[in-house]
Design an enzyme around this catalytic site. Structure first.
Site, mmCIF file in Angstrom:
data_model
loop_
_atom_site.group_PDB
_atom_site.id
_atom_site.type_symbol
_atom_site.label_atom_id
_atom_site.label_comp_id
_atom_site.label_asym_id
_atom_site.label_seq_id
_atom_site.Cartn_x
_atom_site.Cartn_y
_atom_site.Cartn_z
ATOM 1 N N CYS A 192 0.812 -1.219 0.000
ATOM 2 C CA CYS A 192 0.000 0.000 0.000
ATOM 3 C C CYS A 192 0.846 1.271 0.000
ATOM 4 C CB CYS A 192 -0.965 0.005 1.176
ATOM 5 S SG CYS A 192 -0.188 -0.228 2.777
ATOM 6 N N HIS A 194 -2.544 7.128 3.094
ATOM 7 C CA HIS A 194 -1.119 7.244 3.412
ATOM 8 C C HIS A 194 -0.577 8.530 2.797
ATOM 9 C CE1 HIS A 194 -1.324 3.332 4.999
ATOM 10 N NE2 HIS A 194 -0.601 2.653 4.148
#
Lengths: 349, 349, 349, 349
Positions: A149, A242
Site C-alpha cells: 500500500c 497514506h
C-alpha cells in the site's frame, strides 16, 4: 470480453482487506463474487456471522447468507481468484491455487518478488503482464501481485517523472493510516494520540518494490530499475490515506513546471481502455500548498486517484513533494481489482 | 544567586504558551510570577477570567485573582520578563521592554535572528549568552530567545554528533503536535482524522535556526555553522510531542555505536550546574525500534528530555534516526525557563 | 503502622492495570513491590521483557530486571497481594491466595459480590472492612475488592447526597475512556472516529455495585441500599477519564445550593487519616458549565479526585449532573492502593 | 413538477453547512445552484477563493469560479433560497428575503419557533407545510425551517412510536459530532482526546423543537405535542454522526417486538413520493447490540437514514435505546434539501 459477469472467488474474505474487496465489488460491472473463502474457523458459517463487518457501507444482502468455504482449490470452483490472505498463510495457499490452474490476483506480499510473478500497478507497468500471458492463454495457473500500500501511491507519482527525466534516488518518509495494519491491527491504546515510528518490514518493501515495478522486461525476465529508495515509515492516527514526504533526484534537469505538467498530462492504459476502476485522471497535482490532506483527498476518484502537492526544490535531491493515496482502495483491494480489469480487457480471463 | 525567589513578569499570559509558563512556574524554586500581562482585551480582568484555562493541572489559586496588566513597560515592574507573546505583536513589545532596561527571555520568533540576540538551547550553546553579558552586568536591557519548537529537539540531538563528528547536512521530516499551533490553533474539523502537509513559515525556521545555534561566537558576533538543513513539516493529530525523522551527513566517519555513545554520554552546563529544569540525562537513546513515541516519551524528564531512536544507515546520507521532544515544554515554556535558570546561575539576573 | 515499607506481590503485573499499579507504587511511602507475578507465558522472564510497557512514565529500573513469578501462592511470599488479574482467571487464583492465608486486594470483578468480600471505596464505606477485620487480625486470608471503574466516580459523587438526602433513583449514561478496556482492548480501527454504544457486562456492574457499596452492614452481613440504578454505557475515543451524565431522585427535597455544599464539604476517613493516595478534597464541583472535561480534570489530585459539574433540575428526576473520574487511577489501581492504605492505617496489615 | 432544473440561491455558501449543500446539490436531479451568497468579506470573490473548502468530495468546477454575491434580496434573483446562514445574521437576512417574496428553506435556528414557520422533518410532519401553502401558491414569500441536527434523528425515531403508542416523556443524552459546531467550530486543542459536557443552547433546542414537530395543526396554528423532553448534550471527538441515548415513556403499553416492528414498517410521504433524497427505509433497527456506531452507520442511505439499536427496558421509563443520524446530512443540508423536494413534489415551487 463477454457481457456476462465473471464469477470470482475471494480468499481471506473475512479480514479487513477482504471486506474492502466485498465493498468494492458490490456493484462491479464485470466481476461478481461467487465464492467467499476464509480460515477453518470461519468455514461453513454464513459470511455475515464469520466476518466482523467493519465497513461504512452495509454488507450486501446477497453475500450475508453465503456460506464461507475453506481456502482449498478443491473447495473453490472459480478460475479467477482474488487473494486478501494474511501473509502468514498466503504463500502456500496461493501456490496451491496456481498449481491447480487458477489465476490468483493477490494483495499479499509473499509472491511479489517471485521471478514469474508480475508486480503490477496498471498505470505503471501493464506490460509486465506479458510474463503470464502465455500461461493464461494456455489455461494454466498464474499469480499476479498488487504491490504494498505504501509503494503504490509513490510509485505511480514517480512514473511520469521516470518516463520523462529518469528517477535515480528516492528518499521517502511515510505517515501511514491505521487501516493499513488490518483488523485488529494496532490497539487503540497504542495509537491514540500517538505516532508509531516503526512498522515491521514496511521500509524494506518500500525500498525494493519500486525497483521491480519501474523496471524493464527483457526476454520475459524482470530487470530492476536502477533506482535507490530509502524509506522511513510511521503510523499516524488517521483512518485511511497514506501521506508520504518524498525527495527525488532525477536523471536529467527538469523545471518545476515540467514536472507538474508531467503529472497533469499523465494517462495510461487503464484510462485508455476505460477500465471501470481506472480514475481519470490518475494523478492530480494541487497548487494549494495546504493540499493534499488524507481526509480531504483520499476518496478522490473513488479512492483510486493519487494526489500530489507541495513540489519544491531540495538542497540534497532535486525536488521534494508529498503524495497521498488511499491505502485500502488504490493501495489494496481497488488496485488488485484494477489489475483484474486490465487482464479482462486484454482477453486474458 | 540569592535564596529569595526572583519576581518575573509574564507577557502573553493568557495564550496557550503563556498558560504553560504559569503551569511550569507554579512551584519553581527560583522564579515567582509577580505580574501577568496580556492584550488590552484582557487587561484589568482577573487572570482566571481573562484566560480560557486549558492545562491539565489546575490554575494556581494565587494567580487566579491576579489582575492582568497591559504589555507596556510602564505598567510592568519586574526586571526579568518572560515573553509568550504572539509573533504578530512580539516584535514591538519586546523591543520596548528591552529599551526600558528589561531582560526579555522570549519564546516568540521575531528577534531570534537579530545580531545582538542569543538564540539559546542551554545544553547546546550556553556560551552565546556572552553577547548579552556585559549589557546585563551594566543593568541594561537585552533579549534572549528560545528557538522554535521543531528546532530544539533536533538541534539538541545533533549537538553531540556535531561536537564529535561534525554535522554537514540534515534532512528532516516533521510530524508535529497540535498544541504547537497555539490556541485556538487548528479547528478540530481541520485536523481530526487528518495530517496537514504544510505549516506556514515552519520549514524556514527549522532550516535557519540550527545554523545560528550550532554556530560560533567570534568577537561577540555570531557566525553560522556550515550546515545545510532541508525541512518538510507536517501537523498530525497528537496533542503534545513533535516526532522528527532526521537524516544526517557527518564530517567524518562514525560507527552506529560511536553515535549512540555520543548521545548517551552527553551532558552539558545545565546538568553540571544542576539547574532546576535541566533533565538528567538530556538525551535518551532507545534500543527498542518501536520507541520513542509521543504519548510514551514526551513527558520524560518532566518534558525536558529529548528522546532518540531507530539509528540506521541511509544510502543518501550517513544515518537516519527519529527524535522526539515535548513541543510546549522543552520546545517552548520549559526551554525558555531553562535559559533564565542558566542566566540566574551565571549571576546575570 | 511501622516505618518500614510493606512488601507486596502484584498479580497480573504485565497487563495494563498491572502496569498502572507499578507506576503508582514506584515511590509509594508505605508499599514496595517485592514480587511481580503473571501468566505462565511471562513467568521466568525479566519484567521489562514480559510486559509491553505502555505507561507515559518510564518503567522503574528496580523492577525492569525482576523475574516474573507464576500466580501461585506457592511461588509468591508476600502476605499483601494486589490483584490486577483478568477476570477470566481471577476467580480461581484469588481464591487460592485467600485460602493460603493472603490478603488479596483486587481490582477484578469476580469476587465483588461475594458475601464475605467488602466492595470498598475508602471515602464511601470504610466501615465495610469490618467484615474481614477479625480474619485479618487472626492472620487468616481474605479478599477485599475495588469496584468497577465506572461505578467508583459516580458512587463517590452520590455518597454526600445519600448521606444528606437519600438517593433513590439513578439514571446514568456513560462516555468511557478506551484505557478502561485494558490492553490490547479495542482495535484502533474499531474506536477511531467512533463511539461504541455497548460494553459487554458494564451496565450490569454499574447497576448492582452501588447498591452494595452504599448499603449497610448488619451483623457482619451486607444489606443493599434501597436504590435503583439504570445504566447505558458507551466507549468514546478518549484515552483516560470516564465522563458520566447522571440523573438522581432524592429521598427528600434539596436545593441546588445544598447539594453543591454537600459535595464541597465532603471529606471522609482517608482524608482524616491522611492516607498517601487520598485526595484533598475528594470531590471538586465546578461552577463553569464547560467543566469537568476528561483531558482537563482527569489528573486532579493525581487522578484520585472526582470532578462534578453542571448540576441542574431534571423534569423526570430531581437533578442532573456530570461526573468525571480517572478510570485507571481512581477507578482501578489507585483505588485499590487506597484500600490497602486504609487497611494499613487501621493496623490490619 | 416540470423537468427543467429549478435554480436555487444558497445563502451562507462559504461556511461548513453551506459547503455541504454545495456537495449534496452537485448532481441533484431537481435543483441547481444558480447563485452563491455570503458575507461582505466574501462578496465578489470566486467561490473557490472565498470558501476554505473542507469537504471530502472535490468542489464542483462549475461553481469554483462563480462570483459570490451578498446576502441581499436585491442582489439575488432565485425564488427558492436555501439558507445555511449563521444564526448571528440569519434572522434579519431571512426575513428580508421572505419579505421580498422568496421561499426560504433554512437550516438556521432563528425562525424555527415562529408561528408562521413550519418546522419540518418530511417523514414526520409533512402536513405542517399547509401553513405556507396558500402564501406560496399566491407567490408570496415564506420561511420553512429544518430542525436542529440533534433534534432530527431522535424525533424521526420517535415518530412511529408516537403514532402507535404515544410518546409522553423523553430523556436524552447526546454524544454529538464535531462537524455540528461548524467551521472553525471547536479548536483541535479543546476537543482532542476529550469530551465536552456542554454545548451552549443545544439542550434547549432539543427540549423544545420535538414538541412543535410532533404537534398538530389546528386552524393553521401549531399546537405542541404533549411531550416533555429532558436533554443533556455532549460533544465527542467524532467527525460526523450524532449518537443519542434515549429513554421514553409511552402513552400505552408496547412490547419490544411491537416497537421494533413500528420502526421497521415505518414509511412516509417522502418515500411514497419517491423524493430524490428520501432514504428507503427511513429508519433501520439493528439487532446486533454493538450497533449503530457513528463511523459504520452514519452514511447509510447517503446519510439520510436514521439508525436505531439496543432497545431494552428502563426501570424509570418504559424503554431505552440509541439513535444515530448524520448531523450535517440528515441533520442539516440533506434534511433541508428534502424539505424543498417535498415542496417541489407538492407543486409549491
Amino acid at each position: 470480453m463477454s457481457s456476462k459477469k465473471i464469477p470470482v472467488a475471494l480468499l481471506g474474505a473475512t479480514g479487513s482487506v477482504g471486506q474492502k474487496f466485498v465493498e468494492l465489488l458490490a456493484d462491479h460491472p464485470r466481476f461478481e463474487i461467487a465464492e467467499l473463502a476464509a480460515s477453518e474457523r470461519s468455514a461453513g458459517k454464513p459470511y455475515a456471522e464469520a466476518a466482523e463487518w467493519n465497513m461504512a457501507s452495509p454488507l450486501p444482502d446477497a453475500l450475508a447468507a453465503s456460506s464461507v468455504k475453506t481456502c482449498d482449490p478443491a473447495a473453490v470452483e472459480s478460475r479467477l481468484v482474488f487473494s486478501a490472505l494474511d501473509s502468514s498463510v498466503a504463500e502456500e495457499i496461493e501456490s496451491a491455487f496456481r498449481d491447480a490452474g487458477r489465476l490468483v490476483v493477490t494483495n499479499a506480499r509473499n509472491h511479489r518478488m517471485d521471478a514469474d510473478v508480475p508486480l503490477v500497478i496498471p498505470e505503471v507497468n501493464p506490460d509486465h503482464l506479458a510474463v503470464v500471458e502465455q500461461k493464461l492463454r494456455a489455461g494454466a495457473g498464474a499469480i499476479v501481485a498488487n504491490p504494498n500500500c505504501s509503494t503504490i501511491g509513490m510509485t505511480l507519482a514517480l512514473k511520469p517523472l521516470h518516463d520523462a527525466f529518469g528517477v535515480e534516488r528516492v528518499d521517502v518518509v511515510t505517515m501511514q493510516a491505521l487501516s493499513g495494519a488490518g483488523f485488529p491491527g494496532h490497539p487503540a491504546a497504542a495509537l491514540h494520540d500517538n505516532v508509531l515510528p516503526f512498522i515491521a518490514g514496511e521500509e524494506e518493501k518500500l525500498e525494493i518494490e519500486p525497483r521491480k515495478i519501474l523496471g524493464d522486461l527483457a526476454d520475459d525476465s524482470f530487470r530492476d530499475a536502477d533506482l535507490t529508495v530509502s524509506a522511513a515509515c510511521h503510523r499516524v492516527p488517521v483512518f485511511d490515506g497514506h501521506l508520504e514526504a518524498v525527495s527525488v533526484t532525477l536523471g536529467k534537469p527538469a523545471t518545476e513546471a515540467a514536472i507538474i505538467e508531467a503529472w497533469r498530462s499523465f494517462t495510461s492504459e487503464p484510462q485508455r481502455l476505460g477500465l471501470p476502476s481506472a480514475p481519470v485522471p490518475p494523478i492530480v497535482y494541487f497548487d494549494d500548498p495546504r493540499l493534499p490532506q488524507p481526509r480531504l483527498q483520499r476518496d478522490l476518484g473513488g479512492g483510486m486517484t493519487v494526489s500530489v502537492g507541495r513540489l519544491r526544490p531540495s538542497p540534497f535531491f532535486d525536488y521534494k513533494f508529498v503524495v497521498l493515496s488511499h491505502n485500502t482502495v488504490r493501495g489494496a483491494a481497488g488496485g488488485t481489482v484494477l489489475i483484474a480489469e486490465l487482464l479482462d480487457a486484454k482477453g486474458l480471463l
